[in-house]
Design an enzyme around this catalytic site. Structure first.
Site: not given
Ligand code: GLP
Length: 252
Positions: A56, A125, A127, A132
Site C-alpha cells: 500500500d 482494527d 486490517h 479497513e
Molecule cells: C498501517 C499499514 C499496515 C500495517 C499497520 C500496522 O495501517 N498499512 O500494513 O500493518 O499500519 O502498523 P504497525 O506495524 O506500525 O503497528
C-alpha cells in the site's frame, strides 16, 4: 519474532532466488528488515533476482515525503539490499488515473507470476494492508478510505492527526489471498485483540485479517504479548514444537 520472520523470507529466497515478495510497512516489520539486511551483509543473502510489490501507499503523498511508504521501504530495506531498482514496485499515490493504476498493479503482479510470499502486519482494527473493516474479502487493489482508528494510530508518525492522509491505495484482500504463502506479524499487547479476532474469531469483512483462516499456507508470527489472549495458545506452541521435531526427523 523478527528473526523467525526473516528466516522464513530468507528460506523462500534461497529456495527460489527469483521470488516475488509482497512487502509491508509499519513499525512491526522493521526488525525483520533489519535482520534481512544483516543476513545480506554477513551471510550473502542475495536479493538480486527478487521482485517486490508493496501492499500500500498513502494517496497524494509525495514519494519523497518522509512518511511515505516509498521512503520507508528505501530507508529500511531497498537501499541496504541488492535489489534491482526495476524489480521494485510500490503503489503510486500520485497516479493521475487511480483506477487505471490499480488495474495495472494487479496485472503486473500476475505477469510477474504472482506473489510467492506476502508479508503482513495487522492494524488494531484487524486490517491487513489498508483493508479497513467492511472491505470486501474479495477486494482488489483500489483507493481506500482510512478508518478513524487508523488515522489516530498513524498520527504519531506525522506529528498530528491533521497531517495524516485520509486515503490510500492498497492491495485488496482478494489480491493478498492469491499469494502462495502469507506471513503475518504482530507484536505488543495493543495487537492482542486484533490477533485473537483474526485467528479465533469468525471470518468477517469487519476484521479483514480473519480472511487468512481460508488461506492454505499462513504463518502468524507473534510475540508473547500479542499472543496473550489467544484461547488456544498452548496448543499452538505445542504444534510448533511438534513441527520442529518432525522437521528434524525427516530432515527438511
Ligand atoms: C498501517 C499499514 C499496515 C500495517 C499497520 C500496522 O495501517 N498499512 O500494513 O500493518 O499500519 O502498523 P504497525 O506495524 O506500525 O503497528
Amino acid at each position: 519474532m523478527s528473526r523467525t520472520a526473516a528466516l522464513i523470507i530468507a528460506k523462500q529466497v534461497r529456495s527460489k532466488p527469483a521470488s516475488v515478495l509482497g512487502l509491508a510497512t509499519g513499525s512491526t516489520p522493521l526488525g525483520t528488515y533489519k535482520e534481512l539486511v544483516r543476513m545480506h551483509a554477513k551471510e550473502g543473502l542475495d536479493f538480486s533476482e527478487v521482485r517486490t510489490f508493496n501492499l500500500d501507499e498513502y494517496f497524494r503523498l509525495n514519494p519523497s515525503h518522509p512518511q511515505s511508504y516509498h521512503t520507508f521501504m528505501f530507508e529500511n530495506l531497498f537501499n541496504r539490499m541488492n535489489l534491482k531498482p526495476g524489480n521494485i514496485a510500490i503503489p503510486d499515490g500520485m497516479a493521475e488515473n487511480v483506477e487505471g493504476f490499480c488495474m495495472d498493479y494487479e496485472l503486473r503482479i500476475r505477469l510477474a507470476g504472482g506473489l510467492d510470499l506476502q508479508l503482513l502486519g495487522i492494524g488494531r482494527d484487524g486490517h491487513i494492508g489498508f483493508n479497513e473493516p467492511g472491505s470486501s474479502l474479495g477486494s482488489r487493489t483500489r483507493l481506500k478510505t482510512l478508518a478513524e482508528e487508523t488515522v489516530r494510530d498513524n498520527a504519531r508518525f506525522f506529528g498530528g492527526k491533521k497531517e495524516v492522509p485520509r486515503l490510500a491505495i492498497t492491495m485488496g484482500v482478494g489480491t493478498i489471498m492469491e499469494a502462495r504463502k502469507l506471513v503475518m506479524l504482530a507484536s505488543g499487547v495493543g495487537k492482542a485483540d486484533a490477533v485473537k479476532r483474526s485467528i479465533e474469531g469468525p471470518i468477517t469483512a469487519q476484521v479483514t485479517a480473519s480472511a487468512l483462516q481460508l488461506h492454505p499456507s499462513v504463518t502468524v508470527v507473534v510475540d508473547e504479548e500479542a499472543a496473550s489472549t489467544l484461547r488456544h495458545r498452548r496448543y499452538y506452541a505445542y504444534v510448533e514444537k511438534m513441527a520442529e521435531e518432525y522437521e528434524a526427523e525427516v530432515g527438511i
